[in-house]
Design an enzyme around this catalytic site. Structure first.
Site, mmCIF file in Angstrom:
data_model
loop_
_atom_site.group_PDB
_atom_site.id
_atom_site.type_symbol
_atom_site.label_atom_id
_atom_site.label_comp_id
_atom_site.label_asym_id
_atom_site.label_seq_id
_atom_site.Cartn_x
_atom_site.Cartn_y
_atom_site.Cartn_z
ATOM 1 N N LYS A 6 1.042 12.077 -10.924
ATOM 2 C CA LYS A 6 0.531 11.674 -9.604
ATOM 3 C C LYS A 6 1.531 12.084 -8.529
ATOM 4 O O LYS A 6 2.751 11.924 -8.717
ATOM 5 C CB LYS A 6 0.316 10.151 -9.598
ATOM 6 N N SER A 50 -6.309 4.653 -6.528
ATOM 7 C CA SER A 50 -5.815 5.814 -5.841
ATOM 8 C C SER A 50 -5.409 6.967 -6.765
ATOM 9 O O SER A 50 -5.255 8.095 -6.308
ATOM 10 C CB SER A 50 -4.615 5.422 -4.986
ATOM 11 N N SER A 109 -4.952 0.844 -9.248
ATOM 12 C CA SER A 109 -5.103 2.292 -9.098
ATOM 13 C C SER A 109 -4.964 3.128 -10.361
ATOM 14 O O SER A 109 -5.190 4.335 -10.310
ATOM 15 C CB SER A 109 -4.120 2.811 -8.069
HETATM 16 N N1 GLN Z 1 -7.171 -0.038 -4.136
HETATM 17 C C1 GLN Z 1 -6.001 -0.836 -3.910
HETATM 18 C C2 GLN Z 1 -5.469 -0.582 -2.526
HETATM 19 O O1 GLN Z 1 -6.075 0.151 -1.836
HETATM 20 C C3 GLN Z 1 -4.972 -0.564 -4.956
HETATM 21 C C4 GLN Z 1 -4.199 0.657 -4.718
HETATM 22 C C5 GLN Z 1 -3.191 0.909 -5.766
HETATM 23 O O2 GLN Z 1 -3.203 0.266 -6.830
HETATM 24 N N2 GLN Z 1 -2.272 1.798 -5.489
HETATM 25 O O3 GLN Z 1 -4.477 -1.094 -2.132
#
Ligand code: GLN
Length: 480
Positions: free
Chosen positions: A75, A150, A174
């Site tokens: 990532k 994400s 994410s």
């Molecule tokens: N969807 C969650 C957010 O927008 C989690 C994001 C993540 O785990 N990096 O914060």
């Protein structure tokens, strides 16, 4: 495309039916062929080919390291020395780190080959991979749908067989959510068991790096190498690396008790997700697990607590991007900082910086930030009570299967609510895993999630491996 699992690939290399160089070429061909999926921000073709040739030499010498020839996609919020690390943000568009994240260092030392850096929501803020400066990633099961976020690019890379495994980061779901949307296994470790050194910080008290793969075994293999104490991360656990025993539970052996939810807790969950959740419960019971219904009385606090704490920490962590010390600069003589941040952060990142600054401001600190800290403690206590009655908890991973690209992007609240079933594990710091269980009638994957007590990563992986096997052998139809 690459092999379905590293285990199969390695076995085939050892018997001489394939080699690392060919596998890397297959990965690169697949990446090239499916560019439209937007999985990668940077592809490391030359270095991957060179590394593959070296891996083949090690195999030929009979001295392969534990992850020799494993193709990993990383990532793009995880630092890689000499390879640009953008966080899918214009502000880091050309940023090249001078050091590797600890996880990258450990994987490479064990023989892994980095194939490239994957797409994500800018600074890991999002649940759909639509908040990327480089454009969205697309779900390989249906290009009109999001892959989740994400870590969307990481999920696409593995699901579309461009890599054996990928690294993601999980602040509020994410890793697990894109794994569920793309039909993969995704693992969020106990907070502290995997080093965050070199992970670009979003919300430091919640962030964890973890793997996505096709099998629990591959997840465990990678975790074993990348977990364990790191003196460069002050929140790193002193426990030894996560090294689970994945053997199936024996006939006479007492199976763990699984906490399940029902009733109002599942009200917002779509019928198809619900169906596969119920199916999984039935399967667990059938093979001898005891189940007990648990009471998540804190559920209403999960989303507000997460979004207050995550944005507060983000507003502080992102203060470092000032156009002076890092990355892209907009050279406005009147005000470099404002000009740079205005032009180079996307709207979701700006929304979070503003929200986070607000909840931390002198006048509102007690009402929001301090209160959210108390709510976090309350959520931890809720888990403690539940884990006094069971060894692990089964939940759906997401309230719905993958949604359409564009469907929620203009409704931040609807997007945030998609995280309802994942954020609590981050707030409590506990380990959690998403496993693929079935599909919707139109072919989109559906996942289930297992959570276990703090530091019970080994037990969690063993249960996950067991369940994976039953799901595979039942070969999945909720009606049957
Ligand atoms: N969807 C969650 C957010 O927008 C989690 C994001 C993540 O785990 N990096 O914060």
């Amino acid at each position: 495309m690459v092999h379905h699992s590293y285990r199969d690939f390695r076995a085939n290399v050892l018997t001489g039916t394939t080699n690392c160089r060919d596998e890397v070429d297959r990965a690169l061909t697949q990446i090239e062929k499916h560019q439209r999926l937007g999985a990668f921000i940077t592809v490391c073709a030359d270095s991957a080919r060179t590394a593959a040739e070296q891996a083949d030499i090690r195999f030929r010498q009979g001295k392969p390291r534990p992850l020799e020839g494993l193709i990993v996609a990383v990532k793009d919020n995880i630092s890689t020395r000499g390879i640009r690390t953008t966080c899918a943000s214009r502000i880091l568009e050309n940023f090249v780190p001078v050091y590797n994240a600890t996880v990258v260092e450990r994987l490479v030392d064990a023989g892994a080959i980095i194939i490239g850096k994957t797409n994500l929501d800018e600074f890991a803020m999002g649940s759909s991979n639509e908040n990327s400066w480089f454009g969205p990633a697309r779900n390989p099961h249906n290009e009109h749908y999001v892959p989740g976020g994400s870590s969307g690019g990481s999920a696409v890379a593995v699901a579309a067989r461009m890599a054996h495994v990928a690294l993601g980061s999980d602040t509020g779901g994410s890793i697990r959510q894109p794994a569920a949307f793309c039909g993969l296994v995704g693992y969020k470790p106990t907070y502290g068991r995997v080093s965050r050194y070199g992970l670009v910080a979003f919300a430091s008290s919640l962030d964890q790096i973890g793997p996505l793969a096709h099998t629990v075994e591959d997840v465990a293999l990678v975790l074993q190498v990348m977990s364990g104490h790191d003196s460069n991360d002050s929140t790193s656990s002193m426990l030894p690396p996560i090294s689970p025993d994945l053997s199936p539970f024996q006939n006479g052996e007492q199976r763990p008790t699984i906490g399940i939810v029902g009733g109002t807790f599942l009200e917002g969950v779509s019928p198809e997700v619900r169906q596969w959740y119920d199916y999984t419960i039935a399967l667990l019971k059938e093979v001898g697990y005891a189940t007990i219904e648990v009471d998540f009385y804190s559920v209403e606090a999960w989303i507000p607590t997460y979004y207050i704490l995550a944005t507060a920490e983000a507003s502080s962590n992102l203060a470092r991007y000032d156009g002076v010390r890092y990355g892209t600069r907009i050279d406005d003589p009147a005000d470099i900082m404002t000009a740079t941040r205005t032009a180079c952060f996307g709207s979701e990142v700006k929304r979070r910086i503003m929200l986070g600054t607000y909840v931390l401001s002198a006048g509102y600190y007690d009402a929001y930030y301090r209160k959210a800290q108390k709510a976090r403690r309350w959520i931890v206590d809720n888990y403690r009570q539940i884990f006094a009655q069971c060894d692990a908890i089964l939940l759906p991973t997401t309230p719905t299967p993958a949604f359409r690209i564009g469907e929620k992007i203009n409704d931040p609240l609807a997007m945030y609510l998609n995280d309802i079933l994942t954020v609590s594990a981050n707030l409590a710091g506990i380990p959690a895993i998403s496993l693929p269980v079935g599909r919707t009638t139109n072919g989109l994957p559906i996942g289930v999630q297992l959570q276990a007590p703090f530091n019970a990563d080994e037990l969690l992986l063993r249960i996950a491996r067991d369940l994976e096997q039953w799901i595979t052998s039942a070969n999945a139809s909720p009606e049957s």
